[in-house]
Design a protein around this motif. Structure first.
Motif, mmCIF file in Angstrom:
data_model
loop_
_atom_site.group_PDB
_atom_site.id
_atom_site.type_symbol
_atom_site.label_atom_id
_atom_site.label_comp_id
_atom_site.label_asym_id
_atom_site.label_seq_id
_atom_site.Cartn_x
_atom_site.Cartn_y
_atom_site.Cartn_z
ATOM 1 N N ASP A 107 1.075 5.671 -0.305
ATOM 2 C CA ASP A 107 0.465 6.998 -0.293
ATOM 3 C C ASP A 107 1.578 8.015 -0.113
ATOM 4 O OD1 ASP A 107 -1.564 8.833 -0.568
ATOM 5 O OD2 ASP A 107 -2.526 8.402 1.335
ATOM 6 N N VAL A 144 6.929 -0.359 7.159
ATOM 7 C CA VAL A 144 6.772 0.810 6.305
ATOM 8 C C VAL A 144 8.133 1.268 5.775
ATOM 9 C CG1 VAL A 144 6.852 2.447 8.241
ATOM 10 C CG2 VAL A 144 5.762 3.131 6.127
ATOM 11 N N GLN A 163 -5.838 6.296 7.709
ATOM 12 C CA GLN A 163 -6.104 5.960 6.297
ATOM 13 C C GLN A 163 -5.458 4.632 5.937
ATOM 14 O OE1 GLN A 163 -6.979 9.776 3.518
ATOM 15 N NE2 GLN A 163 -5.022 8.838 3.274
ATOM 16 N N MET A 164 -4.221 4.430 6.356
ATOM 17 C CA MET A 164 -3.530 3.176 6.046
ATOM 18 C C MET A 164 -4.218 1.997 6.719
ATOM 19 S SD MET A 164 -1.190 3.424 3.871
ATOM 20 C CE MET A 164 -0.009 4.502 3.122
ATOM 21 N N LYS A 165 -4.648 2.166 7.963
ATOM 22 C CA LYS A 165 -5.365 1.093 8.644
ATOM 23 C C LYS A 165 -6.658 0.761 7.903
ATOM 24 C CE LYS A 165 -5.240 1.388 13.306
ATOM 25 N NZ LYS A 165 -5.300 2.074 14.618
ATOM 26 N N LEU A 170 3.930 -1.026 3.696
ATOM 27 C CA LEU A 170 3.470 0.311 3.331
ATOM 28 C C LEU A 170 4.669 1.092 2.805
ATOM 29 C CD1 LEU A 170 1.583 1.143 6.666
ATOM 30 C CD2 LEU A 170 0.630 0.030 4.632
ATOM 31 N N THR A 196 2.340 4.755 13.858
ATOM 32 C CA THR A 196 3.384 4.729 12.829
ATOM 33 C C THR A 196 4.716 4.234 13.392
ATOM 34 O OG1 THR A 196 3.930 7.074 13.169
ATOM 35 C CG2 THR A 196 2.277 6.556 11.483
ATOM 36 N N GLY A 224 -2.139 7.454 10.584
ATOM 37 C CA GLY A 224 -2.174 6.027 10.286
ATOM 38 C C GLY A 224 -3.579 5.519 10.031
ATOM 39 N N THR A 246 5.727 5.297 1.703
ATOM 40 C CA THR A 246 5.296 6.683 1.709
ATOM 41 C C THR A 246 6.495 7.622 1.627
ATOM 42 O OG1 THR A 246 3.907 8.274 2.893
ATOM 43 C CG2 THR A 246 5.312 6.870 4.237
ATOM 44 N N TRP A 276 4.901 0.558 13.097
ATOM 45 C CA TRP A 276 5.191 0.145 11.718
ATOM 46 C C TRP A 276 6.661 0.342 11.393
ATOM 47 C CZ3 TRP A 276 0.456 3.179 9.455
ATOM 48 C CH2 TRP A 276 -0.711 2.446 9.699
ATOM 49 N N ILE A 284 1.777 9.678 5.515
ATOM 50 C CA ILE A 284 1.020 9.012 6.578
ATOM 51 C C ILE A 284 1.044 9.936 7.783
ATOM 52 C CG2 ILE A 284 0.823 7.024 8.097
ATOM 53 C CD1 ILE A 284 2.348 5.390 5.997
ATOM 54 N N ILE A 333 0.852 -1.187 0.000
ATOM 55 C CA ILE A 333 0.000 0.000 0.000
ATOM 56 C C ILE A 333 0.889 1.239 0.000
ATOM 57 C CG2 ILE A 333 -1.800 1.289 1.209
ATOM 58 C CD1 ILE A 333 -2.705 -1.366 2.472
#
Length: 185
Positions: A122, A168, A130-132, A148, A159, A128, A150, A162, A125, A120
């Motif tokens: 974007d 991430v 939106q990512m969840k 993830l 975050t 978090g 970004t 992650w 972040i 995923i």
């Protein structure tokens, strides 16, 4: 993992008069820097994913470039109420974004991405949330979320977990980008 070389290039491009959030679209107009961002964010995911997923709109720009770099397909996730299908043909997930607004993401039930390994992507972040929500949405399609990616990330409890687990890939944190921004005249 922060990429200091790329951050140094980004800091020279970021608009100096942005308020709160950065306008990362400016970075995409610089081909060399954009290419470096895509390569850095793709590095850890080579041969590990089947698809890259990203939310509209800025996420689609970065996500399609990373999908191309990885040689995989792209899943464009739509914001709520944007798909031209009946409600029963849509899988959705609801969340509260960084500003406290209720929002949703959706994808068609006829999607061919079931049971796939997904990265995923974007541009930023923040909390978090939106990512969840994207993770929850893709898990409804029995996808395995590999990680993830970004450009920027705010450091908070979600975050940080992650980051600590290497879930991430990111170019820089807001704190680091801010400290660089303050040195720009």
């Amino acid at each position: 993992m922060e990429s200091t070389d790329v951050i140094n290039e980004i800091r020279g491009i970021l608009p100096r008069n942005s308020i709160g959030k950065y306008d990362l679209l400016t970075i995409f107009t610089h081909k060399t820097v954009f290419d470096k961002i895509v390569k850095v964010l793709s590095l850890d995911f080579q041969n590990k994913v089947d698809y890259v997923a990203a939310p509209e709109a800025i996420g689609w720009i970065l996500g399609t470039a990373i999908a191309k770099e990885l040689g995989v397909g792209f899943i464009g996730v739509r914001k709520g109420d944007k798909l031209p299908y009946a409600k029963e043909e849509i899988i959705s997930t609801h969340f509260t974004d960084y500003s406290g607004q209720d929002k949703s993401f959706e994808i068609s039930k006829s999607s061919i991405v079931r049971n796939k390994r997904v990265l995923i992507v974007d541009d930023w972040i923040e909390t978090g949330s939106q990512m969840k929500a994207l993770i929850a949405l893709l898990e409804k399609l029995d996808c395995s979320i590999i990680g993830l990616a970004t450009i920027g990330i705010d450091i908070n409890e979600v975050t940080q977990k992650w980051i600590d687990s290497s879930f991430v890939a990111y170019i820089g944190s807001k704190v680091l980008l801010q400290s660089f921004k303050s040195t720009i005249k």
